[in-house]
Design a protein around this motif. Sequence first.
Motif, mmCIF file in Angstrom:
data_model
loop_
_atom_site.group_PDB
_atom_site.id
_atom_site.type_symbol
_atom_site.label_atom_id
_atom_site.label_comp_id
_atom_site.label_asym_id
_atom_site.label_seq_id
_atom_site.Cartn_x
_atom_site.Cartn_y
_atom_site.Cartn_z
ATOM 1 N N ASP A 1 54.040 39.922 40.861
ATOM 2 C CA ASP A 1 54.860 40.569 41.885
ATOM 3 C C ASP A 1 54.121 41.719 42.561
ATOM 4 O OD1 ASP A 1 58.253 40.080 40.641
ATOM 5 O OD2 ASP A 1 57.197 39.175 42.341
ATOM 6 N N LEU A 2 53.052 42.162 41.938
ATOM 7 C CA LEU A 2 52.220 43.179 42.580
ATOM 8 C C LEU A 2 51.659 42.643 43.896
ATOM 9 C CD1 LEU A 2 51.093 46.036 42.110
ATOM 10 C CD2 LEU A 2 49.078 44.967 41.106
ATOM 11 N N GLY A 3 51.423 41.335 43.934
ATOM 12 C CA GLY A 3 50.932 40.732 45.160
ATOM 13 C C GLY A 3 51.889 40.918 46.322
ATOM 14 N N CYS A 4 53.182 40.812 46.032
ATOM 15 C CA CYS A 4 54.158 41.009 47.098
ATOM 16 C C CYS A 4 54.225 42.475 47.516
ATOM 17 C CB CYS A 4 55.530 40.522 46.631
ATOM 18 S SG CYS A 4 55.722 38.723 46.724
ATOM 19 N N MET A 5 54.007 43.373 46.570
ATOM 20 C CA MET A 5 54.008 44.791 46.920
ATOM 21 C C MET A 5 52.816 45.106 47.818
ATOM 22 S SD MET A 5 54.974 46.370 43.197
ATOM 23 C CE MET A 5 54.763 48.057 43.760
ATOM 24 N N ASN A 6 51.700 44.427 47.596
ATOM 25 C CA ASN A 6 50.477 44.705 48.349
ATOM 26 C C ASN A 6 50.304 43.815 49.572
ATOM 27 O OD1 ASN A 6 49.760 46.660 46.485
ATOM 28 N ND2 ASN A 6 48.601 45.217 45.230
ATOM 29 N N TRP A 7 51.196 42.848 49.742
ATOM 30 C CA TRP A 7 51.104 41.943 50.894
ATOM 31 C C TRP A 7 51.028 42.727 52.180
ATOM 32 C CZ3 TRP A 7 53.843 40.429 55.256
ATOM 33 C CH2 TRP A 7 53.557 39.162 55.759
ATOM 34 N N PRO A 8 50.133 42.398 53.143
ATOM 35 C CA PRO A 8 49.418 41.108 53.255
ATOM 36 C C PRO A 8 48.032 41.074 52.645
ATOM 37 C CG PRO A 8 49.174 42.356 55.269
ATOM 38 C CD PRO A 8 50.014 43.199 54.358
ATOM 39 N N ALA A 9 47.745 41.901 51.666
ATOM 40 C CA ALA A 9 46.446 41.814 51.000
ATOM 41 C C ALA A 9 46.315 40.453 50.309
ATOM 42 C CB ALA A 9 46.310 42.931 49.981
ATOM 43 N N PRO A 10 45.084 39.974 50.137
ATOM 44 C CA PRO A 10 44.869 38.658 49.515
ATOM 45 C C PRO A 10 45.438 38.581 48.108
ATOM 46 C CG PRO A 10 42.886 39.385 50.613
ATOM 47 C CD PRO A 10 43.821 40.552 50.623
ATOM 48 N N PHE A 11 45.870 37.385 47.709
ATOM 49 C CA PHE A 11 46.419 37.144 46.387
ATOM 50 C C PHE A 11 45.309 36.756 45.411
ATOM 51 C CE2 PHE A 11 51.107 35.983 47.426
ATOM 52 C CZ PHE A 11 51.241 37.179 48.108
ATOM 53 N N ALA A 12 45.694 36.649 44.131
ATOM 54 C CA ALA A 12 44.699 36.393 43.084
ATOM 55 C C ALA A 12 44.287 34.933 42.981
ATOM 56 C CB ALA A 12 45.244 36.867 41.743
ATOM 57 N N TYR A 13 45.218 34.030 43.213
ATOM 58 C CA TYR A 13 44.961 32.593 43.005
ATOM 59 C C TYR A 13 45.232 31.815 44.281
ATOM 60 C CZ TYR A 13 45.267 34.188 38.205
ATOM 61 O OH TYR A 13 45.072 34.876 37.029
ATOM 62 N N TRP A 14 44.383 30.796 44.514
ATOM 63 C CA TRP A 14 44.433 30.054 45.772
ATOM 64 C C TRP A 14 44.366 28.550 45.552
ATOM 65 C CZ3 TRP A 14 44.956 32.764 50.318
ATOM 66 C CH2 TRP A 14 44.789 34.152 50.215
ATOM 67 N N GLY A 15 45.019 27.826 46.439
ATOM 68 C CA GLY A 15 44.848 26.389 46.488
ATOM 69 C C GLY A 15 43.651 26.031 47.342
ATOM 70 N N GLN A 16 43.430 24.731 47.494
ATOM 71 C CA GLN A 16 42.279 24.240 48.263
ATOM 72 C C GLN A 16 42.571 24.189 49.757
ATOM 73 O OE1 GLN A 16 39.115 23.569 47.027
ATOM 74 N NE2 GLN A 16 40.055 24.688 45.336
ATOM 75 N N GLY A 17 43.824 24.223 50.112
ATOM 76 C CA GLY A 17 44.187 24.236 51.527
ATOM 77 C C GLY A 17 44.568 22.875 52.059
ATOM 78 N N THR A 18 45.345 22.887 53.126
ATOM 79 C CA THR A 18 45.717 21.673 53.840
ATOM 80 C C THR A 18 45.623 21.968 55.335
ATOM 81 O OG1 THR A 18 47.406 19.940 54.049
ATOM 82 C CG2 THR A 18 48.212 22.187 53.840
ATOM 83 N N GLN A 19 45.021 21.032 56.073
ATOM 84 C CA GLN A 19 44.741 21.262 57.489
ATOM 85 C C GLN A 19 45.972 20.958 58.344
ATOM 86 O OE1 GLN A 19 41.905 22.445 59.016
ATOM 87 N NE2 GLN A 19 42.982 22.326 60.976
ATOM 88 N N VAL A 20 46.241 21.868 59.258
ATOM 89 C CA VAL A 20 47.284 21.657 60.261
ATOM 90 C C VAL A 20 46.626 21.743 61.633
ATOM 91 C CG1 VAL A 20 49.388 22.564 61.315
ATOM 92 C CG2 VAL A 20 49.127 22.556 58.820
ATOM 93 N N THR A 21 46.834 20.708 62.441
ATOM 94 C CA THR A 21 46.272 20.664 63.788
ATOM 95 C C THR A 21 47.397 20.440 64.779
ATOM 96 O OG1 THR A 21 44.198 19.743 62.938
ATOM 97 C CG2 THR A 21 44.619 19.542 65.302
ATOM 98 N N VAL A 22 47.489 21.328 65.763
ATOM 99 C CA VAL A 22 48.540 21.246 66.779
ATOM 100 C C VAL A 22 47.878 21.060 68.137
ATOM 101 C CG1 VAL A 22 50.581 22.344 67.757
ATOM 102 C CG2 VAL A 22 49.925 22.816 65.386
#
Length: 122
Positions: A100-121
């Motif tokens: 929950d510290l991540g939400c307090m510090n948002w928009p600072a980067p979080f500790a854990y990340w996924g690989q991502g998914t591409q969105v094209t518009v």
Amino acid sequence: HVQLVESGGGSVQTGRSLGLSCAASGYMFGRSCMGWFRQAPGKEREALASIGSDGVTRYADSVKDRFTISRDNGNYRLFLQMTSLRPEDTAMYYCAADSDLGCMNWPAPFAYWGQGTQVTVS
């Protein structure tokens, strides 16, 4: 260990909607802060939205009123519903987790990340 796997990206036309999903595992999802970020080629990573363990949400001005973040604690899933998509929304979208510290510090980067998914518009 923490695993985050995004899905739901793709190519859509301007003005259409798209929903992203993130499957989480390896930690106490319900006690975490979750967020969505994106990064377009040649641009810095941008924080889009966060949702705390208490369900409180925050949004970047660029997506407020168009994007909605939500979570399903029972199924360890995070969602991002995107509407009225614009070409400038084209990017790689990432699911991220933190305490929950991540939400307090948002928009600072979080500790854990996924690989991502591409969105094209277009």
